[in-house]
Design an enzyme around this catalytic site. Structure first.
Site, PDB file in Angstrom:
ATOM      1  N   GLU A  45     -46.106   5.831 -37.570  1.00 40.82           N
ATOM      2  CA  GLU A  45     -45.959   6.185 -36.190  1.00 40.82           C
ATOM      3  C   GLU A  45     -46.846   5.343 -35.366  1.00 40.82           C
ATOM      4  O   GLU A  45     -47.659   4.836 -35.703  1.00 40.82           O
ATOM      5  CB  GLU A  45     -45.892   7.626 -35.762  1.00 40.82           C
ATOM      6  CG  GLU A  45     -47.197   8.180 -35.985  1.00 40.82           C
ATOM      7  CD  GLU A  45     -47.256   9.633 -35.885  1.00 40.82           C
ATOM      8  OE1 GLU A  45     -46.033  10.264 -36.100  1.00 40.82           O
ATOM      9  OE2 GLU A  45     -48.108  10.259 -35.439  1.00 40.82           O
TER      10      GLU A  45
ATOM     11  N   HIS B  38     -48.481  14.192 -31.500  1.00 40.75           N
ATOM     12  CA  HIS B  38     -49.723  14.371 -32.478  1.00 40.75           C
ATOM     13  C   HIS B  38     -50.786  13.574 -31.831  1.00 40.75           C
ATOM     14  O   HIS B  38     -50.592  12.598 -30.836  1.00 40.75           O
ATOM     15  CB  HIS B  38     -49.565  13.066 -33.808  1.00 40.75           C
ATOM     16  CG  HIS B  38     -48.322  13.974 -34.842  1.00 40.75           C
ATOM     17  ND1 HIS B  38     -47.661  13.051 -35.508  1.00 40.75           N
ATOM     18  CD2 HIS B  38     -48.294  15.110 -35.180  1.00 40.75           C
ATOM     19  CE1 HIS B  38     -46.965  13.795 -36.218  1.00 40.75           C
ATOM     20  NE2 HIS B  38     -47.397  15.057 -35.982  1.00 40.75           N
TER      21      HIS B  38
END
Lengths: 386, 285, 386, 285
Positions: D209, D247
């Site tokens: 990511e 995150h």
């Protein structure tokens, strides 16, 4: 540098450790006032740098201010193992349910701080360590990482502390570790750490020793240094930058280097012990051995009236023995010692150095070639005088 | 051969522009040690006896490929200097400085161990491989090349013993002064292990003193793992308990660390222990 | 959490770093008073959480209090990249001889603090890093051991700082490291750190970002949080414990898990970009997806007037999809959304979940089997409406 | 075979008496994981589902010989719990906890490296070797045993991909969720190295990511050292710069860490990169 009990406990308090609300007195009247303010049972405790003050009568319990004053009268000025009591700590009496031992010290062997804790506090830890070492929980601290919370849990769990006390006791361990680390202590000890009848924790007695080499960054502690129990001669030597320790024998020793100085002492004892003769002091004159240093050291050695002979043992390495010999002679002229001297020079230009001593033909000065000879000559000189 | 240093060791002196650092750097060079430069923060770019001075160990090591460093800086800067050397990849750091706080040394010893740097000292006279190189203040005249390894906590006592050996024609492979502080980088056992596996060393002289338990650990190692004969002396039989005898570590504390207990342990381990250091040469014959 | 310039610099001051003696104003009158007190050249600087405020006219120099007031009038209330200026910092002008860059940040790659310093300060560090990376000195700090003095020497020596400034600059590095470490900062940056004509050092601009996860132990900093530049919807979501970020598209996304939420956004863009359609938000509903959470999240998504369709993408792992489906229906009844919905349930009991959605036969609600289908259906739904 | 855990792993759960810890400990046991006990300070002596609860990891490891630990304690206690596990000699620590401050993690990662402890996470779903054992919260139903190694920064995205693979009959050797925090114990490269030398793994799926440069490092490793084929997906192409996408580590900062740059690097390294995670099974066929 040793701190007194009261200094140790007041330092603990700065790190959040609960201590009895006592104060220090230097007169019986002050003892009375403090006891009056406490208004209950008090303990009057001599503040001297020796163990066993309790057995020597330096710790007394009083149930009234008047009784406390009487104890103060008795203890202040008392002589305990050669030390005069100048101060007493007047603490409220604690309601003792259990006594715990807690200390943090440098573990030389592994080069790490060591925490020791035991439910069997109050008694002498060396004795406990000998008799029931398993009763002491030991935990090393990583000197870089510092004390971790999981180590607190390990200690309280392993020592079998009642669970209700885990948190407050953990805080005390952390406080003591902060105290030890921030004060550059060699030892920070609470003995006993008391569990009171109410289930509170209280540091009833404490002992802290500060690393002398760290005093340059411990200005506050260094300022509180109590040198009253230091012999006058040792204080003077310390101020002159010379390491001197007074002993009981008759042979004054002046040596360059700590290991060689101990060895020289040992030799006087090795050859003199049968006749009750031994070293009068440890003295490390250090590297240069200039005339000024030699003279200062000589005066300190001779200030001890037991000294019957002075033994010089100098290993000339980088420094040349002929220079050292000249320095010694200059110092002699200044100090004019009246006891016999044995001078042993070894190493670089030793022969030339010994020749200088011999040629000076000063009465009472002998030169020796080996340390063995020197020690034997010094012992003989003491025996002759006796 | 030898342990720790030899004529190929490339040495930096930290504090080379200081009085003590410069004095001993010169003597080391005279002895034949390959001193490749020095470090003094703020004096980078200067020269000392034809050798470059650098601001930092990192640049000094990158430039000179030095593998050994000698620390001669004052106590309050010494811990940082040792860590700087270790951080720069130095293999062997010898620290002369005395009066370093123990709490500093505990951190430093832990740091050096993590970096794989061997630290000798602090408060030690250094290391000498006679005839090849010396790093520290051990006088050149105290030893001749030979096959006895010497390890000691003290300075002048070591010179005495080395010199007495020299006078009897006994030579030395390497002298290691480990220092008399409570927490030191290299212990008796570390050096005994090196001597045990050093082909140039046939016998060992160990000079201990009161305080701590390093001599007891040495005795255990001698008993369990050492094949080469060991002669020993332990200073401080006449020292009173609870007093620090010059060296920060030389103190009999709570009944532990006495000379007698160490002598007994060494004797029980098979070492020959002299009651007088002048007997050491005899024990090595 | 970003600190404003003034918050950052006042924090630096707490750690011994010299800063200009400026103050904060919220009205032109305050600007005047501060400038009057400074009595000299002043700089009026907008305090907003965006870069490039200088180019946007948010920083002005004034040679009189009157001129400062006029600048204050102009800057206060100004819109810079969508943010309204509520405060200005009024600093005395600095006599700039040279500009230095100094920052400490977390280096994710090696997991250590990284100090960056350069004699070429003032400019954008990313640009400098691209063009002349060798002009930036980089030094990692051992996170357990902390910053060592020899590292300070390395930095000042390597960056070529004039020797007279080694000590004061070393103190600033140490102060900034303390600030960074004690404040749990992700970034502590001084740019420029100015060398004045008098040879003094001054932190003229500063930027600090605090680790949100550490705010629990940074109560003072957390209390100073300025949320004025946070969109209303994001603030509400934060308070409800939902991670929501507003974007520019038309498809509202409600997803469990951050990685899947980003992926879902990506899919709406992948299939909608050709038609100018994309995600309206990032939203991670978290683990449970209870009816209450779904309802709260739905209200937040629908508060964005751009939203033309909502896409649910839920992977049922430990949670079962049939339970999630019931939760969603309950939330719908409560919120009564008026845009079409695409619901895609995958994982444990997905078939049962989809069946529940289908059987509810709510107008405007479609269920999809795959994420690809769901994204395409959402794009189509937006197109239909348009 | 497998990496990190298998049916012989002995697992302790730190925080086993907590809600989350207990819930997942039970699911792990149901899956066949050998959970040998748990740790909760102050609850030593209690039992959880027939397994002993201890006060400290030291005693727990001494008693059970556990080699793996799962951390389920709250963020402010997690760093200490991880270090406790490492200090007790645990080989593999899996940390589920999210919201641990980065400064704590930097210390912890450094500590674990020094102790030789492998840390997975924090803020990760854990590790699963299908058919053998799982340590963490990965649902049992998302994977069947097979020969594809899966490594991922995220939780539910991994479940999606694993489940899609399962539906196509593709099995997994081990799933490793490394977590999406800025500083983590085990990186993509670490896991790729393990898969490369794991006989049970023939292909690898990597789910990255935005944020940081771990995928770039992975691409370099794939190009230089990897022989096994890699299929990849990078989440966050549509994420705006400067915003943290759920995150803590998922942020494009100063132009660094974008999905496009990562995708380009992976493709250039020879990985097959999907633009849609549902294509991953195709790329693995």
């Amino acid at each position: 540098m040793k701190l007194h009990e009261y200094q140790s406990k007041f330092l603990f308090r700065d790190f959040g450790i609960p201590i009895p609300e006592g104060r220090v007195a230097t007169t019986p009247e002050e003892v009375y006032d403090i006891a009056k303010a406490i208004d209950g049972v008090v303990v009057v405790k001599a503040q001297v740098h020796v163990g066993g003050r309790g057995k020597a009568g330096g710790v007394k319990v009083a149930r009234s201010a008047e009784a406390a004053k009487a104890h103060g009268q008795e203890i202040l000025g008392m002589d305990i193992k050669g030390l005069r009591v100048e101060k007493v700590l007047v603490d409220p009496g604690a309601d003792i349910e259990q006594e715990i031992y807690l200390a943090i010290t440098n573990d030389r062997g592994v080069g790490k701080p060591l925490i020791m804790a035991s439910m069997e506090g109050g008694m002498d830890i060396e004795e406990l360590n000998r008799d029931r070492p398993e009763a002491i929980i030991r935990e090393h601290v990583d000197p870089i990482l510092g004390l971790q919370d999981f180590q607190l849990t390990y200690i309280v769990s392993a020592m079998g502390l009642p669970r209700a006390l885990w948190r407050p006791f953990g805080k005390i361990i952390r406080g003591l570790y902060e105290c030890y680390a921030k004060s550059d202590a060699e030892l920070a000890e609470i003995n006993p750490l008391v569990i009171t009848g109410d289930g509170d924790l209280l540091a009833v007695d404490g002992k802290v020793i500060i690393d002398d080499n760290a005093l340059f960054r411990q200005a506050d502690l260094a300022a509180d240094r109590d040198t009253s129990d230091e012999p006058e001669s040792e204080r003077k030597a310390r101020e002159a930058g010379i390491t001197y320790i007074k002993l009981d024998g008759q042979i004054g020793c002046m040596v360059n280097g700590a290991g060689l100085a101990m060895t020289t002492m040992d030799m006087t004892k090795l050859y003199g012990e049968h006749a009750g003769i031994g070293p009068a002091n440890f003295l490390d004159i250090g590297g240069g051995a200039t005339p000024e240093q030699v003279a200062a050291a000589l005066r300190i050695i001779l200030s001890d009236s037991n000294v019957r002979c002075v033994l010089f043992n100098i290993f000339g390495g980088i420094t040349r023995c002929d220079e050292v010999a000249n320095g010694i002679l200059t110092a002699f002229n200044e100090v004019n010692p009246d006891v016999p001297m044995v001078i042993r020079l070894q190493g670089t230009n030793a022969a030339a150095g010994n020749q200088i001593i011999d040629e000076a033909q000063i009465p009472n000065i002998m030169s020796a070639e080996t340390l063995t000879d020197a020690a034997k000559m010094a012992v003989a000189a003491v025996q002759e005088i006796a | 051969m030898s342990i720790l240093i030899d004529r190929n060791s490339k040495v930096l002196v930290q504090g080379i522009t200081g009085r003590q650092g410069g004095f001993h750097a010169k003597l080391m060079m005279e002895y034949g040690t390959d001193v490749v430069g020095g470090v003094t923060p703020g004096k980078g770019g200067e020269w000392f006896e034809g050798k470059p001075v650098f601001d930092t160990m990192r640049i000094a090591v990158e430039t000179t490929n030095a593998d050994v460093s000698l620390i001669t800086v004052p106590a309050r800067f010494a811990a940082d200097a040792i860590m700087e050397a270790a951080d720069a990849g130095i293999r062997l750091v010898v620290c002369l400085t005395e009066h370093i706080p123990v709490s500093d040394m505990m951190k430093v010893v832990s740091f050096c161990a993590r970096r794989g740097t061997r630290l000798i000292g602090p408060n030690c006279p250094g290391v000498m491989t006679p005839g090849q190189a010396k790093v520290g203040i051990i006088p050149a005249m105290v030893a001749i090349p030979g096959n006895v390894g010497v390890v000691s906590k003290s300075g002048t006592l070591t010179y005495e013993v080395g010199f007495a050996m020299k006078n009897r024609g006994i030579g030395i492979s390497t002298i290691v002064g480990i220092g008399g502080d409570p927490v030191i980088g290299t212990t008796f056992v570390d050096v005994l292990e090196m001597f045990e596996s050093d082909p140039a060393t046939e016998k060992v002289a160990l000079l201990g003193e009161i305080g701590g338990s390093a001599e007891i650990a040495a005795a255990n190692y001698i008993r369990n793992a050492m094949t080469k004969p060991v002669a020993a002396f332990v200073a401080g039989r006449s020292a009173p308990p609870g007093k620090r005898m010059g060296h920060a570590g030389a103190i009999v504390d709570g009944g532990e660390g006495s000379a007698d207990e160490k002598i007994q342990a060494l004797e029980a381990a098979g070492a020959r222990v002299a009651s007088n250091p002048e007997e050491i040469p005899d024990l090595l014959m």
